[in-house]
Scaffold this motif. Sequence first.
Motif, PDB file in Angstrom:
ATOM      1  N   LEU A  49      32.602  27.378  26.860  1.00  0.00           N
ATOM      2  CA  LEU A  49      33.943  27.945  26.677  1.00  0.00           C
ATOM      3  C   LEU A  49      33.993  29.422  27.078  1.00  0.00           C
ATOM      4  O   LEU A  49      34.952  29.871  27.712  1.00  0.00           O
ATOM      5  N   VAL A  50      32.963  30.162  26.719  1.00  0.00           N
ATOM      6  CA  VAL A  50      32.892  31.580  27.105  1.00  0.00           C
ATOM      7  C   VAL A  50      32.805  31.698  28.624  1.00  0.00           C
ATOM      8  O   VAL A  50      33.490  32.526  29.241  1.00  0.00           O
ATOM      9  N   LEU A  51      31.981  30.857  29.241  1.00  0.00           N
ATOM     10  CA  LEU A  51      31.852  30.895  30.705  1.00  0.00           C
ATOM     11  C   LEU A  51      33.177  30.549  31.384  1.00  0.00           C
ATOM     12  O   LEU A  51      33.531  31.137  32.403  1.00  0.00           O
ATOM     13  N   GLN A  52      33.921  29.615  30.812  1.00  0.00           N
ATOM     14  CA  GLN A  52      35.243  29.296  31.356  1.00  0.00           C
ATOM     15  C   GLN A  52      36.198  30.479  31.204  1.00  0.00           C
ATOM     16  O   GLN A  52      36.939  30.826  32.129  1.00  0.00           O
ATOM     17  N   LYS A  53      36.178  31.097  30.030  1.00  0.00           N
ATOM     18  CA  LYS A  53      37.101  32.203  29.738  1.00  0.00           C
ATOM     19  C   LYS A  53      36.864  33.396  30.666  1.00  0.00           C
ATOM     20  O   LYS A  53      37.828  34.061  31.066  1.00  0.00           O
ATOM     21  N   ILE A  54      35.615  33.672  31.001  1.00  0.00           N
ATOM     22  CA  ILE A  54      35.331  34.811  31.882  1.00  0.00           C
ATOM     23  C   ILE A  54      35.369  34.419  33.357  1.00  0.00           C
ATOM     24  O   ILE A  54      35.030  35.219  34.222  1.00  0.00           O
ATOM     25  N   ALA A  55      35.789  33.173  33.634  1.00  0.00           N
ATOM     26  CA  ALA A  55      35.909  32.660  35.008  1.00  0.00           C
ATOM     27  C   ALA A  55      34.589  32.756  35.767  1.00  0.00           C
ATOM     28  O   ALA A  55      34.550  33.126  36.935  1.00  0.00           O
ATOM     29  N   TYR A  56      33.524  32.389  35.098  1.00  0.00           N
ATOM     30  CA  TYR A  56      32.180  32.418  35.693  1.00  0.00           C
ATOM     31  C   TYR A  56      32.117  31.577  36.971  1.00  0.00           C
ATOM     32  O   TYR A  56      31.459  31.937  37.931  1.00  0.00           O
ATOM     33  N   HIS A  57      32.849  30.472  36.993  1.00  0.00           N
ATOM     34  CA  HIS A  57      32.838  29.559  38.139  1.00  0.00           C
ATOM     35  C   HIS A  57      33.419  30.192  39.408  1.00  0.00           C
ATOM     36  O   HIS A  57      33.124  29.741  40.503  1.00  0.00           O
ATOM     37  N   GLU A  58      34.216  31.233  39.263  1.00  0.00           N
ATOM     38  CA  GLU A  58      34.785  31.882  40.445  1.00  0.00           C
ATOM     39  C   GLU A  58      33.721  32.617  41.256  1.00  0.00           C
ATOM     40  O   GLU A  58      33.811  32.690  42.474  1.00  0.00           O
ATOM     41  N   THR A  59      32.729  33.175  40.586  1.00  0.00           N
ATOM     42  CA  THR A  59      31.650  33.863  41.295  1.00  0.00           C
ATOM     43  C   THR A  59      30.414  32.983  41.449  1.00  0.00           C
ATOM     44  O   THR A  59      29.507  33.341  42.186  1.00  0.00           O
ATOM     45  N   HIS A  60      30.391  31.850  40.744  1.00  0.00           N
ATOM     46  CA  HIS A  60      29.272  30.903  40.820  1.00  0.00           C
ATOM     47  C   HIS A  60      29.846  29.487  40.953  1.00  0.00           C
ATOM     48  O   HIS A  60      29.804  28.712  39.992  1.00  0.00           O
ATOM     49  N   PRO A  61      30.380  29.144  42.135  1.00  0.00           N
ATOM     50  CA  PRO A  61      31.057  27.849  42.286  1.00  0.00           C
ATOM     51  C   PRO A  61      30.146  26.644  42.043  1.00  0.00           C
ATOM     52  O   PRO A  61      30.626  25.570  41.694  1.00  0.00           O
TER      53      PRO A  61
END
Length: 91
Positions: A49-61
Amino acid sequence: MPIFMNDHWVLGVVDILGGKISIYDSMIDLTKDSVLVRQLLPVADMIPLVLQKIAYHETHPDCSEVISKIPWPIVRVRDIPQQKSGYVLYI
């Protein structure tokens, strides 16, 4: 990450690419698997949830699928050396 469990410390390793939490416990007989999972389930829910909130996937697709999975599995690593007692004698 250090985790305090039943009067001793264990090591929790968060694998972001694998989407899991591995637990290394040198006194594995002190805590049942079900108790370990119950105590760590809030962490297994929180990390993706934290990784989603900080948009981690945008820099680590490569992690986008992994961080959408909640909760992350908690894996107890069993093939590690075990302590014989809960006490360490320092001389």
